[in-house]
Design a protein around this motif. Structure first.
Motif, PDB file in Angstrom:
ATOM      1  N   UNK A  25       0.835  -1.317  -0.109  1.00 28.61           N
ATOM      2  CA  UNK A  25       0.062   0.036  -0.135  1.00 28.61           C
ATOM      3  C   UNK A  25       0.758   1.420   0.091  1.00 28.61           C
ATOM      4  N   UNK A  26       1.943   1.200   0.713  1.00 31.58           N
ATOM      5  CA  UNK A  26       2.920   2.474   0.752  1.00 31.58           C
ATOM      6  C   UNK A  26       3.473   2.563  -0.734  1.00 31.58           C
ATOM      7  N   UNK A  27       3.983   1.323  -1.463  1.00 29.55           N
ATOM      8  CA  UNK A  27       4.337   1.693  -2.757  1.00 29.55           C
ATOM      9  C   UNK A  27       3.457   2.262  -3.536  1.00 29.55           C
ATOM     10  N   UNK A  28       2.150   1.746  -3.476  1.00 31.38           N
ATOM     11  CA  UNK A  28       1.035   2.193  -4.417  1.00 31.38           C
ATOM     12  C   UNK A  28       0.762   3.872  -4.214  1.00 31.38           C
ATOM     13  N   UNK A  29       0.707   4.259  -2.956  1.00 35.02           N
ATOM     14  CA  UNK A  29       0.839   5.492  -2.458  1.00 35.02           C
ATOM     15  C   UNK A  29       1.771   6.413  -2.853  1.00 35.02           C
ATOM     16  N   UNK A  30       3.157   6.021  -2.538  1.00 33.55           N
ATOM     17  CA  UNK A  30       4.248   6.685  -3.441  1.00 33.55           C
ATOM     18  C   UNK A  30       4.355   6.716  -4.591  1.00 33.55           C
ATOM     19  N   UNK A  31       4.075   5.397  -5.366  1.00 32.57           N
ATOM     20  CA  UNK A  31       3.917   5.894  -6.932  1.00 32.57           C
ATOM     21  C   UNK A  31       3.271   6.721  -7.434  1.00 32.57           C
ATOM     22  N   UNK A  32       1.974   6.835  -6.829  1.00 31.95           N
ATOM     23  CA  UNK A  32       0.985   7.851  -7.304  1.00 31.95           C
ATOM     24  C   UNK A  32       1.390   9.287  -7.033  1.00 31.95           C
ATOM     25  N   UNK A  33       2.034   9.162  -5.965  1.00 29.35           N
ATOM     26  CA  UNK A  33       2.547  10.914  -5.434  1.00 29.35           C
ATOM     27  C   UNK A  33       3.546  11.198  -6.548  1.00 29.35           C
ATOM     28  N   UNK A  34       4.545  10.330  -6.909  1.00 28.72           N
ATOM     29  CA  UNK A  34       5.736  10.578  -7.957  1.00 28.72           C
ATOM     30  C   UNK A  34       4.925  10.683  -9.320  1.00 28.72           C
ATOM     31  N   UNK A  35       4.178   9.893  -9.478  1.00 30.27           N
ATOM     32  CA  UNK A  35       3.377  10.092 -10.724  1.00 30.27           C
ATOM     33  C   UNK A  35       2.740  11.211 -10.998  1.00 30.27           C
ATOM     34  N   UNK A  36       2.216  11.811 -10.036  1.00 29.40           N
ATOM     35  CA  UNK A  36       1.504  13.176 -10.183  1.00 29.40           C
ATOM     36  C   UNK A  36       2.284  14.325  -9.912  1.00 29.40           C
ATOM     37  N   UNK A  37       3.481  14.290  -9.691  1.00 27.74           N
ATOM     38  CA  UNK A  37       4.552  15.193  -9.467  1.00 27.74           C
ATOM     39  C   UNK A  37       4.295  15.973  -8.245  1.00 27.74           C
ATOM     40  N   UNK A  38       3.924  15.495  -7.209  1.00 28.81           N
ATOM     41  CA  UNK A  38       3.596  16.010  -6.057  1.00 28.81           C
ATOM     42  C   UNK A  38       4.814  15.906  -4.965  1.00 28.81           C
ATOM     43  N   UNK A  39       5.819  14.992  -5.382  1.00 22.44           N
ATOM     44  CA  UNK A  39       6.841  14.946  -4.485  1.00 22.44           C
ATOM     45  C   UNK A  39       7.912  15.808  -4.804  1.00 22.44           C
ATOM     46  N   UNK A  40       8.285  16.702  -3.922  1.00 20.58           N
ATOM     47  CA  UNK A  40       9.389  17.788  -4.570  1.00 20.58           C
ATOM     48  C   UNK A  40      10.936  17.410  -4.319  1.00 20.58           C
ATOM     49  N   UNK A  41      11.427  17.341  -5.362  1.00 22.42           N
ATOM     50  CA  UNK A  41      13.038  16.965  -5.552  1.00 22.42           C
ATOM     51  C   UNK A  41      14.111  17.954  -5.757  1.00 22.42           C
ATOM     52  N   UNK A  42      15.189  18.053  -4.814  1.00 23.72           N
ATOM     53  CA  UNK A  42      16.069  18.991  -5.249  1.00 23.72           C
ATOM     54  C   UNK A  42      17.437  18.240  -5.157  1.00 23.72           C
ATOM     55  N   UNK A  43      18.276  18.507  -6.310  1.00 25.04           N
ATOM     56  CA  UNK A  43      19.699  18.272  -6.544  1.00 25.04           C
ATOM     57  C   UNK A  43      20.390  19.250  -6.525  1.00 25.04           C
ATOM     58  N   UNK A  92      19.921  15.878  -3.296  1.00 26.94           N
ATOM     59  CA  UNK A  92      20.119  16.470  -1.723  1.00 26.94           C
ATOM     60  C   UNK A  92      18.883  16.529  -1.031  1.00 26.94           C
ATOM     61  N   UNK A  93      17.826  16.670  -1.407  1.00 32.50           N
ATOM     62  CA  UNK A  93      16.420  16.807  -0.479  1.00 32.50           C
ATOM     63  C   UNK A  93      15.169  16.242  -1.325  1.00 32.50           C
ATOM     64  N   UNK A  94      14.431  15.720  -0.532  1.00 39.30           N
ATOM     65  CA  UNK A  94      13.122  15.278  -1.079  1.00 39.30           C
ATOM     66  C   UNK A  94      12.059  15.591  -0.156  1.00 39.30           C
ATOM     67  N   UNK A  95      10.825  16.162  -0.462  1.00 41.66           N
ATOM     68  CA  UNK A  95       9.678  16.400   0.264  1.00 41.66           C
ATOM     69  C   UNK A  95       8.534  15.593  -0.132  1.00 41.66           C
ATOM     70  N   UNK A  96       7.749  14.862   0.848  1.00 36.81           N
ATOM     71  CA  UNK A  96       6.909  13.850   0.324  1.00 36.81           C
ATOM     72  C   UNK A  96       5.710  14.315   1.226  1.00 36.81           C
ATOM     73  N   UNK A  97       4.513  14.842   0.586  1.00 33.50           N
ATOM     74  CA  UNK A  97       3.314  14.943   1.241  1.00 33.50           C
ATOM     75  C   UNK A  97       2.526  13.613   1.491  1.00 33.50           C
ATOM     76  N   UNK A  98       2.766  13.126   2.592  1.00 27.98           N
ATOM     77  CA  UNK A  98       2.252  11.855   2.933  1.00 27.98           C
ATOM     78  C   UNK A  98       0.678  11.930   3.425  1.00 27.98           C
ATOM     79  N   UNK A  99       0.474  13.023   4.258  1.00 23.87           N
ATOM     80  CA  UNK A  99      -0.548  13.271   4.997  1.00 23.87           C
ATOM     81  C   UNK A  99      -1.334  14.441   4.718  1.00 23.87           C
ATOM     82  N   UNK A 100      -2.874  14.629   4.469  1.00 25.07           N
ATOM     83  CA  UNK A 100      -3.323  15.627   4.381  1.00 25.07           C
ATOM     84  C   UNK A 100      -3.432  16.641   5.557  1.00 25.07           C
ATOM     85  N   UNK A 101      -3.261  18.078   5.457  1.00 26.77           N
ATOM     86  CA  UNK A 101      -3.350  18.677   6.578  1.00 26.77           C
ATOM     87  C   UNK A 101      -2.342  18.949   7.242  1.00 26.77           C
ATOM     88  N   UNK A 102      -0.806  18.186   6.797  1.00 35.04           N
ATOM     89  CA  UNK A 102       0.347  18.219   7.604  1.00 35.04           C
ATOM     90  C   UNK A 102       1.282  18.609   6.531  1.00 35.04           C
TER      91      UNK A 102
END
Length: 214
Positions: free
Chosen positions: A59-77, A176-186
């Motif tokens: 379930x975690x992989x499904x959620x993370x995969x969707x966040x990556x696919x939707x471009x919601x995960x912030x990545x900084x190199x 260098x940095x990654x930001x993952x919006x796992x939870x609503x309102x957090x």
């Protein structure tokens, strides 16, 4: 739900067709009480170091995969590049496609390819080299490496897309940095990987400042 590891440079994330050591074969040590190994939620190139995200269960992989696919995960190199951009920041907007559509992983700028965007910011520079922050807005194969090369500042040490000035250096690219919006309102979960020794040495050799001073 997830783990974020600091991947070392030079180690493939998974076993290739020729076998050999890889990061994935050590995941059995990261179960922490779960019955199965964690699994990759995305990929980093063999010679790219830094933040690598794993899902601890299906379930975690499904959620993370969707966040990556939707471009919601912030990545900084961060990257060391040959030459110096004319501006202090900008947006690279160049579509990318495979160099050979029938096989291989090498990429090129292709008007008929997939939309690809990278924001960049100058952290420090000399006349011949620069230290950049790179934020991919899309997630294409080798996007940062191709975009930098196509705009005239190839990443030092890149044997495929880079220029000749990287002789003696390994690939100077670090997630260098990654930001993952796992939870609503957090606030997103933010993780930062320190600059590895090979990049600190390259920065010092070029007379450039590292992230703390930039």
């Amino acid at each position: 739900m997830m783990l974020v590891l600091d991947k070392p440079q030079g180690l493939p994330v998974h076993r290739g067709p020729k076998g050999g050591p890889n990061f994935e074969e050590s995941f059995r040590h990261l179960r922490f009480g779960l019955p199965r190994d964690p699994a990759l939620a995305h990929r980093l190139d063999r010679d790219t170091s830094g933040c690598l995200v794993l899902g601890r269960h299906h379930k975690a992989l499904e959620k993370l995969g969707l966040l990556f696919k939707q471009g919601k995960i912030g990545k900084s190199y961060v990257a060391l590049v040959q030459g110096r951009p004319a501006e202090d920041e900008g947006l690279i907007d160049l579509p990318l496609g495979r160099f050979d559509p029938a096989r291989g992983w090498r990429m090129k700028v292709d008007p008929a390819g997939q939309p690809s965007q990278t924001r960049w910011r100058l952290l420090d520079a000399t006349r011949d080299a620069a230290f950049l922050e790179l934020s991919p807005l899309t997630g294409r194969t080798h996007q940062l490496r191709v975009h930098c090369a196509a705009t005239g500042f190839p990443i030092l040490g890149d044997p495929v897309y880079g220029g000749g000035a990287g002789a003696g250096l390994t690939l100077q690219l670090h997630a260098r940095r990654i930001e993952i919006p796992l939870y609503r309102n957090r606030e997103p979960v933010a993780v930062e990987a320190p600059l590895p020794a090979h990049m600190r040495a390259a920065l010092a050799g070029l007379g450039l400042r590292g992230p703390a001073a930039a």
